[in-house]
Write a protein that holds these residues in place. Structure first.
Motif, PDB file in Angstrom:
ATOM      1  N   SER A 410       0.864  -1.322   0.005  1.00 22.06           N
ATOM      2  CA  SER A 410       0.071  -0.022   0.032  1.00 22.06           C
ATOM      3  C   SER A 410       0.963   1.148   0.064  1.00 22.06           C
ATOM      4  CB  SER A 410      -0.887  -0.075   1.065  1.00 22.06           C
ATOM      5  OG  SER A 410      -1.643   1.314   1.325  1.00 22.06           O
ATOM      6  N   TYR A 411       0.324   2.315  -0.772  1.00 19.90           N
ATOM      7  CA  TYR A 411       1.274   3.552  -0.829  1.00 19.90           C
ATOM      8  C   TYR A 411       0.486   4.678  -0.005  1.00 19.90           C
ATOM      9  CZ  TYR A 411       4.142   1.677  -4.330  1.00 19.90           C
ATOM     10  OH  TYR A 411       5.213   0.547  -4.847  1.00 19.90           O
ATOM     11  N   SER A 412      -0.476   4.175   0.640  1.00 20.13           N
ATOM     12  CA  SER A 412      -1.318   5.061   1.500  1.00 20.13           C
ATOM     13  C   SER A 412      -0.398   5.309   2.922  1.00 20.13           C
ATOM     14  CB  SER A 412      -2.720   4.783   2.053  1.00 20.13           C
ATOM     15  OG  SER A 412      -3.388   4.374   0.910  1.00 20.13           O
ATOM     16  N   PRO A 413      -0.389   6.642   3.340  1.00 21.30           N
ATOM     17  CA  PRO A 413       0.338   6.713   4.529  1.00 21.30           C
ATOM     18  C   PRO A 413      -0.335   5.935   5.771  1.00 21.30           C
ATOM     19  CG  PRO A 413      -0.030   8.649   3.582  1.00 21.30           C
ATOM     20  CD  PRO A 413      -1.002   7.786   2.855  1.00 21.30           C
ATOM     21  N   PRO A 414       0.625   5.595   6.733  1.00 21.82           N
ATOM     22  CA  PRO A 414       0.107   4.645   7.895  1.00 21.82           C
ATOM     23  C   PRO A 414      -0.482   5.473   8.747  1.00 21.82           C
ATOM     24  CG  PRO A 414       2.568   4.443   7.605  1.00 21.82           C
ATOM     25  CD  PRO A 414       2.074   5.520   6.570  1.00 21.82           C
ATOM     26  N   GLU A 415      -1.852   4.890   9.358  1.00 23.80           N
ATOM     27  CA  GLU A 415      -2.761   5.346  10.085  1.00 23.80           C
ATOM     28  C   GLU A 415      -2.054   5.935  11.292  1.00 23.80           C
ATOM     29  OE1 GLU A 415      -6.198   3.063  10.166  1.00 23.80           O
ATOM     30  OE2 GLU A 415      -6.749   3.321   7.994  1.00 23.80           O
ATOM     31  N   THR A 416      -1.286   5.199  11.886  1.00 23.43           N
ATOM     32  CA  THR A 416      -0.903   5.614  13.130  1.00 23.43           C
ATOM     33  C   THR A 416      -0.038   6.880  13.254  1.00 23.43           C
ATOM     34  OG1 THR A 416       1.330   4.326  12.567  1.00 23.43           O
ATOM     35  CG2 THR A 416      -0.016   3.169  13.611  1.00 23.43           C
ATOM     36  N   LEU A 417       0.303   7.318  12.018  1.00 29.36           N
ATOM     37  CA  LEU A 417       0.834   8.998  11.944  1.00 29.36           C
ATOM     38  C   LEU A 417      -0.218   9.939  12.496  1.00 29.36           C
ATOM     39  CD1 LEU A 417       2.761   8.726   8.780  1.00 29.36           C
ATOM     40  CD2 LEU A 417       3.757   8.490  10.873  1.00 29.36           C
ATOM     41  N   LEU A 418      -1.370   9.725  12.419  1.00 27.12           N
ATOM     42  CA  LEU A 418      -2.348  10.279  12.738  1.00 27.12           C
ATOM     43  C   LEU A 418      -2.462  10.662  14.368  1.00 27.12           C
ATOM     44  CD1 LEU A 418      -5.357   9.129  10.519  1.00 27.12           C
ATOM     45  CD2 LEU A 418      -4.073  11.143  10.163  1.00 27.12           C
ATOM     46  N   ASP A 419      -1.873   9.902  15.112  1.00 29.81           N
ATOM     47  CA  ASP A 419      -1.820   9.975  16.428  1.00 29.81           C
ATOM     48  C   ASP A 419      -0.724  10.918  16.853  1.00 29.81           C
ATOM     49  OD1 ASP A 419      -3.832   8.243  17.028  1.00 29.81           O
ATOM     50  OD2 ASP A 419      -2.646   6.458  16.961  1.00 29.81           O
ATOM     51  N   ALA A 491       9.849   4.817  13.540  1.00 34.60           N
ATOM     52  CA  ALA A 491      10.786   3.775  13.132  1.00 34.60           C
ATOM     53  C   ALA A 491      10.299   2.799  12.263  1.00 34.60           C
ATOM     54  CB  ALA A 491      11.735   3.245  14.273  1.00 34.60           C
ATOM     55  N   TYR A 492       9.269   2.277  12.676  1.00 33.92           N
ATOM     56  CA  TYR A 492       8.463   0.917  11.924  1.00 33.92           C
ATOM     57  C   TYR A 492       7.346   1.478  10.848  1.00 33.92           C
ATOM     58  CZ  TYR A 492      11.158  -0.690  15.917  1.00 33.92           C
ATOM     59  OH  TYR A 492      12.132  -0.883  16.912  1.00 33.92           O
ATOM     60  N   ASP A 493       7.012   2.621  10.995  1.00 30.92           N
ATOM     61  CA  ASP A 493       5.959   2.836   9.985  1.00 30.92           C
ATOM     62  C   ASP A 493       6.428   4.048   9.088  1.00 30.92           C
ATOM     63  OD1 ASP A 493       4.217   1.250  11.191  1.00 30.92           O
ATOM     64  OD2 ASP A 493       3.293   2.795  12.587  1.00 30.92           O
ATOM     65  N   LEU A 494       6.836   5.261   9.615  1.00 25.49           N
ATOM     66  CA  LEU A 494       7.428   6.337   8.768  1.00 25.49           C
ATOM     67  C   LEU A 494       8.407   5.980   7.659  1.00 25.49           C
ATOM     68  CD1 LEU A 494       6.812   9.201   7.561  1.00 25.49           C
ATOM     69  CD2 LEU A 494       8.282   9.969   9.661  1.00 25.49           C
ATOM     70  N   VAL A 495       9.554   5.457   8.291  1.00 28.66           N
ATOM     71  CA  VAL A 495      10.596   5.437   7.603  1.00 28.66           C
ATOM     72  C   VAL A 495      10.529   4.156   6.305  1.00 28.66           C
ATOM     73  CG1 VAL A 495      13.163   4.369   7.724  1.00 28.66           C
ATOM     74  CG2 VAL A 495      12.248   5.915   9.383  1.00 28.66           C
ATOM     75  N   PRO A 496      10.033   2.900   6.947  1.00 30.84           N
ATOM     76  CA  PRO A 496       9.636   2.123   5.637  1.00 30.84           C
ATOM     77  C   PRO A 496       8.752   2.580   4.701  1.00 30.84           C
ATOM     78  CG  PRO A 496       9.489   0.777   7.942  1.00 30.84           C
ATOM     79  CD  PRO A 496       9.523   2.415   8.174  1.00 30.84           C
ATOM     80  N   TYR A 497       7.787   3.100   5.270  1.00 25.64           N
ATOM     81  CA  TYR A 497       6.784   4.038   4.051  1.00 25.64           C
ATOM     82  C   TYR A 497       7.426   4.990   3.115  1.00 25.64           C
ATOM     83  CZ  TYR A 497       3.011   6.725   2.015  1.00 25.64           C
ATOM     84  OH  TYR A 497       2.457   7.561   1.233  1.00 25.64           O
TER      85      TYR A 497
END
Length: 573
Positions: A410-419, A491-497
């Motif tokens: 998926s190329y959608s940003p991770p939802e965890t970034l909304l927090d 570390a585990y959501d933004l960087v891999p994305y």
């Protein structure tokens, strides 16, 4: 016979004959002597007495005549005296006249000369009157040529100039003809300036251009190379004036109009030059962009140098406008590539010279965007607080091996970034910069883009660490747990994305084809791979357990087929 007369006279006048008596040579004396020779002696003896009586008689008659006509004699004497006086006056006047005759003679000669000149002038005036029409045609030649030049009838003006030149060659000693020749020469220079000015001030089509240069050739004012130089200077002035007329307020509009104006006018000038000087066609088919290339013809060298300068000027304008910032790089790139490709027909394909400029401009724009993203993140992080912070989105697994392929693709940003608002702002900034890059992403920037994002993520990690050191003493257990989640999200959501986004813009398959290496070598050399261990090094002690596994650079699966095809097309453009 004369001797006998002399002897007789001596006998008659023994004392000699007085000269005043005027007897010598008198025919009557000779007749009397002839008559006297016929007398006899008695008659001769009586002749003296007869002569005395006759003389006395004559004297008496004379006295009687004088007494009876004394008034007449007095009048005659007075008249004689008056006539004598008049004769004296007449003699004096004659002498005066004789004195004035030389002056009068000189004035007469002068009058005769002046009258002759007047007669000659009159004759010339008569001839002039008879030849009035022909003379007017010659005298009006300067006016006629001026009118032809003013009305742009250059063919007739050249014929008039040729006629006047021949006239001056044969009749140049005549002042009027000399003045006409000088006036026509001045107008000839005016026509020369006007023809050159038309090359400078007007947008000429090929037929008109051929006509004007043909006139210049017939005027023989320039040599062959001089005419080439003058033509290039004139059309260069026209092109420069067209480019200066473009508004430079908006960089995008200025660059777009500059490309269009330069492409059309420069191509027209090249076409016109080759049509005007066809002898250069064979030697100038391949126009060298290197001005040091050896050429044999000065005209060819001149044309190549001029074309090189024009392309160089365009490249400078392109670079300046790109530095000022354009709203649509892909549009400008397409126009420039078409511009360079169209000039391949004349052997001047300069697309290779524009590629470094665009690569540099795209890189600078991307770096500025990332710098702005870093600044915005720092400002948001300074305002960020963990007090009463509740996380609504939780990660399903910490282990990336357990994440499903659909989630990885998926190329959608991770939802965890909304927090975490700062990370969301950071992700949006990255996506905006990458989306702008995606529209026009040269493969040559793959390493630079990766390196720029690498440095930015390292800076973000350091800023998060600074934030932790400033706020850790006041952390509650809940806040500390929330901060750990923030670090894990980074570390585990933004960087891999971000890693997936980089590979979406620069597909590994395309890079391997261009570089001639395998996917394994591409990953080993980390050309488009972020160095996770270096990025997360400042936060290593704050991350959850199993961090050693997470710090290993995991291979990212290939993106979705449809999305990959779209990004690949943009990258190849």
């Amino acid at each position: 016979m004369d001797l006998e007369y002399e002897r007789v006279l001596k006998l008659i006048f023994p004392d000699g004959v007085a000269d005043k008596d005027n007897l010598r040579g008198n025919p009557e004396v000779y007749n009397y002597l002839n008559t006297l020779g016929t007398y006899k002696v008695d008659q001769l003896k009586k002749e003296q007495a007869r002569l005395s009586d006759e003389a006395r008689s004559i004297l008496e008659k004379t006295q009687d005549l004088a007494i009876s006509n004394y008034k007449t004699f007095i009048a005659t004497a007075e008249n004689s005296r008056s006539i004598f006086q008049e004769f004296q006056k007449a003699e004096e006047q004659v002498e005066t006249l004789i004195e004035k005759l030389p002056t009068f003679s000189g004035k007469c000669d002068k009058f005769i000369k002046d009258s002759g000149e007047l007669n000659e002038d009159r004759r010339f005036n008569s001839i002039t009157l008879q030849k009035n029409a022909q003379l007017l045609e010659i005298l009006e030649l300067p006016q006629l040529m001026e009118r032809c030049i003013r009305e742009a009838r250059y063919e007739e003006a050249l014929e008039l100039a040729s006629y006047v030149q021949k006239l001056g060659h044969h009749q140049g000693h005549i002042p009027v003809v000399h003045n006409i020749v000088r006036a026509v020469e001045a107008l000839w220079h005016t026509m020369l300036v006007q023809l050159v000015a038309q090359l400078v001030r007007t947008d000429l089509q090929l037929p008109k251009c051929l006509q004007l240069v043909g006139y210049l050739r017939r005027m023989q004012a320039f040599g062959d190379n001089e005419l080439k130089l003058k033509f290039l200077q004139a059309r260069n002035a026209w092109l420069t004036r067209c480019l200066k007329a473009i508004s430079a307020v908006d960089a995008q509009q200025h660059l777009t109009k500059t490309i269009e104006t330069t492409r059309i006018n420069l191509f027209n000038i090249i076409t016109q030059y080759r049509a005007l000087f066809p002898e250069e066609d064979d030697s100038s088919k391949a126009v060298a962009l290197n001005p040091l290339q050896d050429v044999t013809c000065n005209g060819d060298r001149l044309f190549q140098s001029w074309l090189h300068n024009k392309i160089d000027d365009f490249l400078k304008t392109l670079e300046l406008d790109l530095e000022r910032g354009v709203s649509s790089l892909e549009t400008v790139l397409g126009q420039c590539m078409y511009f360079g490709l169209s000039f391949s027909r004349v052997g001047a394909d300069f697309r290779g010279l524009m590629a470094p400029i665009f690569v540099r401009a795209i890189r600078n724009k991307f770096e500025k965007s990332i710098d702005q993203v870093n600044q915005n993140f720092q400002l948001e992080l300074e305002k960020f607080t963990l007090i009463n912070k509740v996380t609504l989105h939780t990660r399903k697994q910490l282990d990336p091996a357990s994440i499903t392929s659909s989630e990885q693709e998926s190329y959608s940003p991770p939802e965890t970034l909304l927090d975490f608002y700062p990370l969301a702002i950071l992700c949006n900034g990255y996506l905006n910069a990458l989306n702008d890059l995606r529209l026009c992403a040269p493969l040559a920037l793959a390493t630079d883009v990766t390196h720029c994002l690498q440095e930015s993520l390292q800076l973000v990690a350091e800023l998060v660490l600074v934030f932790y050191r400033q706020e850790q003493q006041a952390f509650s257990n809940n806040e500390r747990e929330t901060f750990v989640k923030l670090c894990s999200c980074f570390a585990y959501d933004l960087v891999p994305y971000i890693q997936r986004c980089i590979q979406a813009i620069f597909p590994p398959q395309s890079l391997t084809v261009q570089l001639g290496i395998s996917l394994l070598q591409l990953e080993q050399q980390q050309i488009i791979y972020l160095q996770h261990s270096i990025i997360l090094q400042p936060l290593k002690h704050l991350l959850p357990t199993k961090v050693d596994v997470l710090l290993q650079p995991a291979s990212v699966p290939e993106p979705n087929t449809e999305e990959t095809s779209q990004t690949a097309v943009v990258a190849s453009s």
